[in-house]
Write a protein that holds these residues in place. Structure first.
Motif, mmCIF file in Angstrom:
data_model
loop_
_atom_site.group_PDB
_atom_site.id
_atom_site.type_symbol
_atom_site.label_atom_id
_atom_site.label_comp_id
_atom_site.label_asym_id
_atom_site.label_seq_id
_atom_site.Cartn_x
_atom_site.Cartn_y
_atom_site.Cartn_z
ATOM 1 N N GLY A 179 3.413 5.959 0.277
ATOM 2 C CA GLY A 179 2.556 7.079 -0.574
ATOM 3 C C GLY A 179 0.762 6.661 -0.273
ATOM 4 O O GLY A 179 0.982 7.042 0.783
ATOM 5 N N ASP A 180 -0.029 6.219 -1.268
ATOM 6 C CA ASP A 180 -1.560 6.411 -1.056
ATOM 7 C C ASP A 180 -2.376 4.810 -0.589
ATOM 8 O O ASP A 180 -2.698 4.500 -1.177
ATOM 9 C CB ASP A 180 -2.021 7.157 -2.183
ATOM 10 N N GLY A 181 -0.851 3.946 -0.448
ATOM 11 C CA GLY A 181 -1.383 2.145 -0.085
ATOM 12 C C GLY A 181 -2.185 2.464 1.387
ATOM 13 O O GLY A 181 -1.429 3.471 1.910
ATOM 14 N N ILE A 182 -2.518 1.086 1.298
ATOM 15 C CA ILE A 182 -3.220 0.534 2.214
ATOM 16 C C ILE A 182 -3.594 -1.310 2.392
ATOM 17 O O ILE A 182 -3.596 -1.630 1.441
ATOM 18 C CB ILE A 182 -4.876 1.297 2.347
ATOM 19 N N GLU A 183 -3.637 -1.620 3.562
ATOM 20 C CA GLU A 183 -3.600 -3.087 3.208
ATOM 21 C C GLU A 183 -4.482 -3.794 3.880
ATOM 22 O O GLU A 183 -4.905 -2.917 5.645
ATOM 23 C CB GLU A 183 -2.118 -3.536 3.138
ATOM 24 N N VAL A 242 -3.551 -16.581 7.549
ATOM 25 C CA VAL A 242 -3.253 -15.520 6.501
ATOM 26 C C VAL A 242 -4.315 -14.764 5.129
ATOM 27 O O VAL A 242 -3.567 -15.599 4.157
ATOM 28 C CB VAL A 242 -2.753 -14.920 6.404
ATOM 29 N N GLU A 243 -4.479 -13.909 4.775
ATOM 30 C CA GLU A 243 -5.955 -13.513 3.925
ATOM 31 C C GLU A 243 -5.226 -11.927 3.676
ATOM 32 O O GLU A 243 -6.039 -11.210 5.100
ATOM 33 C CB GLU A 243 -7.214 -13.783 3.471
ATOM 34 N N SER A 244 -4.939 -11.074 2.343
ATOM 35 C CA SER A 244 -4.904 -9.765 2.659
ATOM 36 C C SER A 244 -4.859 -9.082 0.865
ATOM 37 O O SER A 244 -4.707 -9.807 0.276
ATOM 38 C CB SER A 244 -3.446 -9.350 2.925
ATOM 39 N N ALA A 245 -5.196 -7.971 1.424
ATOM 40 C CA ALA A 245 -5.467 -6.949 -0.416
ATOM 41 C C ALA A 245 -5.109 -5.729 0.306
ATOM 42 O O ALA A 245 -4.977 -5.686 1.865
ATOM 43 C CB ALA A 245 -7.213 -6.487 -0.159
ATOM 44 N N VAL A 246 -4.021 -5.481 -0.605
ATOM 45 C CA VAL A 246 -3.458 -4.856 -0.556
ATOM 46 C C VAL A 246 -3.029 -3.804 -1.546
ATOM 47 O O VAL A 246 -2.882 -4.000 -3.179
ATOM 48 C CB VAL A 246 -1.342 -4.700 -0.576
ATOM 49 N N VAL A 247 -3.689 -2.101 -1.924
ATOM 50 C CA VAL A 247 -3.481 -1.118 -2.403
ATOM 51 C C VAL A 247 -1.704 -0.727 -3.034
ATOM 52 O O VAL A 247 -2.216 0.397 -1.646
ATOM 53 C CB VAL A 247 -5.171 -0.543 -3.064
ATOM 54 N N GLY A 248 -1.240 -0.141 -3.859
ATOM 55 C CA GLY A 248 -0.255 -0.075 -3.089
ATOM 56 C C GLY A 248 0.285 0.871 -4.401
ATOM 57 O O GLY A 248 -0.238 1.175 -6.186
ATOM 58 N N GLN A 249 0.819 1.295 -4.608
ATOM 59 C CA GLN A 249 2.031 2.192 -6.278
ATOM 60 C C GLN A 249 3.543 1.537 -6.056
ATOM 61 O O GLN A 249 4.396 1.576 -5.033
ATOM 62 C CB GLN A 249 1.753 3.492 -5.957
ATOM 63 N N ARG A 250 3.872 1.477 -7.119
ATOM 64 C CA ARG A 250 5.998 0.827 -7.270
ATOM 65 C C ARG A 250 6.254 1.535 -8.512
ATOM 66 O O ARG A 250 5.267 1.917 -9.717
ATOM 67 C CB ARG A 250 5.693 -0.069 -6.814
ATOM 68 N N TYR A 251 7.323 2.289 -8.472
ATOM 69 C CA TYR A 251 7.549 3.344 -9.226
ATOM 70 C C TYR A 251 6.744 3.993 -9.842
ATOM 71 O O TYR A 251 6.416 4.192 -11.750
ATOM 72 C CB TYR A 251 8.223 2.378 -10.284
ATOM 73 N N GLY A 252 6.054 4.737 -9.381
ATOM 74 C CA GLY A 252 5.110 5.546 -9.703
ATOM 75 C C GLY A 252 3.115 5.436 -10.572
ATOM 76 O O GLY A 252 2.695 5.722 -10.864
ATOM 77 N N LYS A 253 3.464 3.789 -10.347
ATOM 78 C CA LYS A 253 1.698 3.621 -11.260
ATOM 79 C C LYS A 253 1.918 2.163 -9.820
ATOM 80 O O LYS A 253 1.621 1.471 -9.051
ATOM 81 C CB LYS A 253 2.942 1.757 -12.390
ATOM 82 N N GLY A 254 0.246 2.635 -9.939
ATOM 83 C CA GLY A 254 -0.882 1.719 -8.884
ATOM 84 C C GLY A 254 -0.692 0.096 -9.291
ATOM 85 O O GLY A 254 -0.726 -0.096 -10.327
ATOM 86 N N TYR A 255 -1.211 -0.648 -7.864
ATOM 87 C CA TYR A 255 -1.058 -2.012 -8.389
ATOM 88 C C TYR A 255 -2.064 -2.454 -7.592
ATOM 89 O O TYR A 255 -2.395 -2.190 -6.758
ATOM 90 C CB TYR A 255 0.032 -2.395 -8.117
ATOM 91 N N GLY A 256 -2.998 -3.271 -7.804
ATOM 92 C CA GLY A 256 -3.373 -4.188 -6.637
ATOM 93 C C GLY A 256 -2.472 -6.003 -6.015
ATOM 94 O O GLY A 256 -2.901 -6.150 -7.581
ATOM 95 N N LEU A 257 -2.752 -6.496 -5.299
ATOM 96 C CA LEU A 257 -2.391 -7.730 -5.101
ATOM 97 C C LEU A 257 -3.357 -7.599 -3.993
ATOM 98 O O LEU A 257 -3.225 -7.809 -2.617
ATOM 99 C CB LEU A 257 -0.696 -7.128 -4.251
ATOM 100 N N TYR A 258 -3.494 -8.808 -3.911
ATOM 101 C CA TYR A 258 -4.224 -10.234 -3.289
ATOM 102 C C TYR A 258 -2.977 -11.096 -2.937
ATOM 103 O O TYR A 258 -1.980 -11.410 -3.790
ATOM 104 C CB TYR A 258 -5.692 -11.171 -3.460
ATOM 105 N N TYR A 259 -3.121 -11.885 -1.544
ATOM 106 C CA TYR A 259 -2.640 -12.966 -1.041
ATOM 107 C C TYR A 259 -2.503 -13.273 -0.179
ATOM 108 O O TYR A 259 -3.455 -13.192 0.474
ATOM 109 C CB TYR A 259 -0.794 -11.823 -1.118
#
Length: 184
Positions: free
Chosen positions: A11-15, A28-45
C-alpha cells in the motif's frame, strides 16, 4: 548511527528508522505510516537489545490510540509496562512487530546461523494497529552468510527470502517491504 527507510509494497506505507549499535547494545527508534484492513495508522516504536541482540525493552504507540510496553530479561521472561507477567510469551527471546521488516534483524543477528542452517523459533508477535501480543512459530535459514536469509512464518504458512546489509537490516522483503531509495 544510521537512518534507514522502507516502503510498503502492500500500500502507501513508509517507515523511517534510526539504528544505533553501541558496545552496550542496540537502540532503535522508528515511525511507521501504514494501513491495515483499509484503515490508515501511524506507529511509533522503540526497541533496545543487549549486545547479543536479545530484546530487553520494546515500546509501541499507535498515534491517537493504544500503547504497549514490553520488558524482558533477555532469557524469555516478559512483563508489561505495569509489571504484569506475560505468560503467553514466556520463553520467547525475539519480538516481531507486524508493521516493520526491522524485527527480522533480531533473530538474524541473534541466532548467528551458519550457511545452510535452519532454526525454528517462537517469537512474541505484535500485531498492528491493535497491539495484540501472541506467540507464533517462525523459522530462519541462512542462505548466504550475512547477505540472504529465508524467513518462514510457520503460523501463517508464509515464506520469503530476505536480502540484508552488513548490519542485518533488510534490503528487500519480497511482496512486503523494500529499502529506499529503490535501486534501479
Amino acid at each position: 548511527m544510521r537512518e534507514v527507510r522502507w516502503a510498503s509494497e502492500e500500500g502507501d506505507g513508509i517507515e523511517h528508522l534510526v539504528f544505533d549499535a553501541r558496545d552496550e547494545g542496540v537502540f532503535v527508534e522508528s515511525a511507521v505510516v501504514g494501513q491495515r484492513y483499509g484503515k490508515g495508522y501511524g506507529l511509533y516504536y522503540g526497541v533496545h537489545c543487549d549486545p547479543h541482540w536479545r530484546v530487553g525493552d520494546g515500546y509501541l504507540k499507535i498515534m491517537g490510540g493504544g500503547e504497549l510496553a514490553l520488558h524482558s530479561d533477555g532469557a524469555g521472561h516478559w512483563h508489561d509496562g505495569q509489571g504484569m507477567t506475560l505468560a503467553a510469551i514466556e520463553g520467547c527471546i525475539d519480538i516481531d512487530i507486524a508493521a516493520t521488516p526491522f524485527t527480522n534483524t533480531l533473530p538474524i543477528r541473534r541466532l548467528q546461523l551458519a550457511e545452510g542452517e535452519r532454526r525454528p523459533i517462537e517469537v512474541a508477535y505484535l500485531s498492528t494497529p491493535d497491539l495484540q501480543v501472541t506467540r507464533v512459530a517462525q523459522a530462519y535459514t541462512c542462505i548466504a552468510l550475512n547477505r540472504e536469509y529465508r524467513y518462514e512464518g510457520i503460523f501463517r504458512n508464509f515464506s520469503a527470502n530476505l536480502s540484508v546489509d552488513e548490519d542485518g537490516l533488510v534490503i528487500d522483503y519480497p511482496t512486503l517491504f523494500t529499502r529506499l531509495p529503490r535501486t534501479r
